[in-house]
Design a protein around this motif. Structure first.
Motif, PDB file in Angstrom:
ATOM      1  N   UNK A 186     -46.145  33.509 -20.684  1.00 40.00           N
ATOM      2  CA  UNK A 186     -44.724  33.648 -20.984  1.00 40.00           C
ATOM      3  C   UNK A 186     -43.824  33.106 -19.871  1.00 40.00           C
ATOM      4  N   UNK A 187     -44.215  33.356 -18.625  1.00 41.36           N
ATOM      5  CA  UNK A 187     -43.402  32.878 -17.498  1.00 41.36           C
ATOM      6  C   UNK A 187     -43.351  31.353 -17.502  1.00 41.36           C
ATOM      7  N   UNK A 188     -44.503  30.722 -17.706  1.00 38.03           N
ATOM      8  CA  UNK A 188     -44.561  29.260 -17.736  1.00 38.03           C
ATOM      9  C   UNK A 188     -43.711  28.711 -18.891  1.00 38.03           C
ATOM     10  N   UNK A 189     -43.769  29.403 -20.042  1.00 34.38           N
ATOM     11  CA  UNK A 189     -42.961  28.977 -21.191  1.00 34.38           C
ATOM     12  C   UNK A 189     -41.465  29.068 -20.883  1.00 34.38           C
ATOM     13  N   UNK A 190     -41.078  30.160 -20.228  1.00 36.22           N
ATOM     14  CA  UNK A 190     -39.663  30.360 -19.900  1.00 36.22           C
ATOM     15  C   UNK A 190     -39.169  29.272 -18.940  1.00 36.22           C
TER      16      UNK A 190
END
Length: 457
Positions: A165-169
């Motif tokens: 999720x962090x990478x996607x954000x």
């Protein structure tokens, strides 16, 4: 409003009408619903987007501004217009806006705040693209904006405990920044360039631009101790210098490419040169016995002007009077009256940092320049700033070109923020018997905060 596009277009129309409120803030439905749950500020539940507009001044001015703004807003089908009845209600409206980031914790535990700025006329289209990107990444984006400045704060809401999720954000944030730049905007309006934005700097700046910034930093920080790893991408390429030999005496470049070629040839052959616009300040130049004159008089085009954005970009050779006439057609002006306007070029006035004797609200040419594209003397172009009124992407190198008489290189183009002409102006001349009385009355009345744009003694 029933849509974020209506709210964005209303913002553009307010500024385009020459009305400059103290603040225009925007919250989309995700943001305003979260803020309302935390504050009970009275935000209409059926609204998709909320504008918070603050105006200030004398009571009579406030009433006029309220009517003007309301008239503009009604063209965009607002669901409701609420006017604060007292300070308590005003503070509650602001509490909802200022507390929105904390309120978003009701949706997810983490957020990544993007900070791009775009021309105000591009707000609607950019926000539409942000919505498309949010769906693509399957993440919630709450849009919070300093809309009056074109400063977006898309808030990407996510849970970092979910793998990936962090990478996607972060990737979504990068794509939003790309959209900002593609629409004439910049990477940051307030927060600056840190680890997460540095690798996007080449979207906005060339290798030459970044090398100029790096060289400036090295003067003050040769050991690389100040904010290491910030601003500059991990990889950046050194300047390349080419060589050519063609010497002539007087030069009238009529294109950016020819301007670069001529300056590069003179520089490589170690020829002395003076950059001239209207040649109104030649008495200040070094008295070279042999010199090449490079005139910018043919570089006189308007590169970009959208009156609703209150910005204009022009080539440096345009005459001051031509620029003033263009702005006047849209009831706008620079905020000062430059001398010798028929002959002086805007580039020469910038290079000498001269704003004339009449300055509305004491605005100086240094205050109104928001971007410059200039050359190194080897003919490579560099740019600093942009065409938006709020920008902290990289160093403000363009300030070095104002008043330094070409020391850092010739100026090719200049971007200005412009101002609406006031509907009414008047001048009053008051005579006094002695200087002491002048000072006393000035001390007495200035603290009253009268809206006096210019006071000269």
């Amino acid at each position: 409003f029933s849509s974020i596009q209506d709210a964005a277009n209303a913002t553009t129309a307010i500024i385009g009408a020459g009305i400059i409120p103290a603040a225009i803030e925007m919250m989309d439905k995700t943001a305003s619903d979260a803020a309302e749950e935390g504050t009970n500020a009275g935000i209409p539940k059926n609204s998709d987007t909320v504008l918070l507009i603050e105006i200030e001044g004398f009571k009579s001015d406030i009433n006029d501004q309220e009517k003007l703004i309301s008239d503009v807003i009604y063209e965009f089908n607002p669901i409701d217009i609420k006017i604060a009845k007292n300070d308590k209600e005003r503070d509650l409206f602001w509490k909802a806006r200022k507390g929105v980031l904390g309120a978003l914790g009701r949706i997810a535990p983490n957020y990544f705040l993007v900070d791009g700025t775009v021309p105000r006329t591009k707000l609607s289209s950019v926000l539409s693209e942000v919505s498309i990107l949010a769906k693509k990444y399957n993440l919630i984006v709450a849009n919070v904006l300093h809309a009056g400045d074109g400063n977006l704060h898309p808030c990407i809401i996510f849970d970092q405990q979910i793998p990936g999720n962090t990478e996607k954000a972060l990737k979504l944030g990068g794509d939003i920044l790309k959209v900002c730049v593609e629409n004439g905007g910049v990477l940051s309006g307030e927060h600056g360039i840190g680890y997460e934005k540095r690798d996007y700097m080449p979207l906005l700046f060339s290798e030459t631009d970044l090398n100029n910034m790096k060289m400036l930093k090295n003067i003050f920080d040769p050991e690389g101790l100040f904010n290491p790893g910030k601003i500059f991408p991990v990889e950046w390429v050194k300047l390349k210098i080419t060589n050519d030999h063609k010497i002539i005496n007087n030069h009238y470049p009529d294109s950016k490419k020819e301007f670069s070629k001529i300056v590069n040839e003179l520089y490589q052959n170690k020829q002395k040169m003076i950059i001239l616009g209207g040649a109104t300040k030649t008495q200040y130049e070094n008295p070279y016995s042999s010199v090449h004159n490079v005139f910018t008089s043919e570089l006189n085009k308007v590169i970009d002007y959208n009156p609703s954005d209150l910005t204009v970009t022009v080539e440096s050779g345009i005459k001051v009077e031509s620029l003033m006439n263009l702005l006047s057609e849209n009831n706008q002006y620079l905020g000062y009256i430059l001398p010798n306007k028929k002959l002086s070029s805007i580039g020469g006035s910038t290079a000498y940092g001269y704003s004339g004797n009449y300055r509305f609200n004491d605005i100086h040419i240094r205050d109104s320049i928001i971007g410059i594209e200039a050359m190194n003397y080897n003919g490579d172009f560099m740019k600093s700033g942009g065409q938006v009124v709020k920008n902290v992407s990289g160093y403000d190198l363009h300030k070095l070109y104002i008043g330094t008489q070409g020391t850092f290189g010739p100026i090719y183009s200049i971007s200005f923020k412009v101002y609406p002409k006031p509907n009414y102006q008047t001048q009053v001349i008051v005579g006094f018997d002695n200087y002491k009385d002048v000072l006393n009355i000035t001390k007495k009345y200035l603290p009253l905060n009268w809206n006096i744009p210019r006071l000269a003694i």
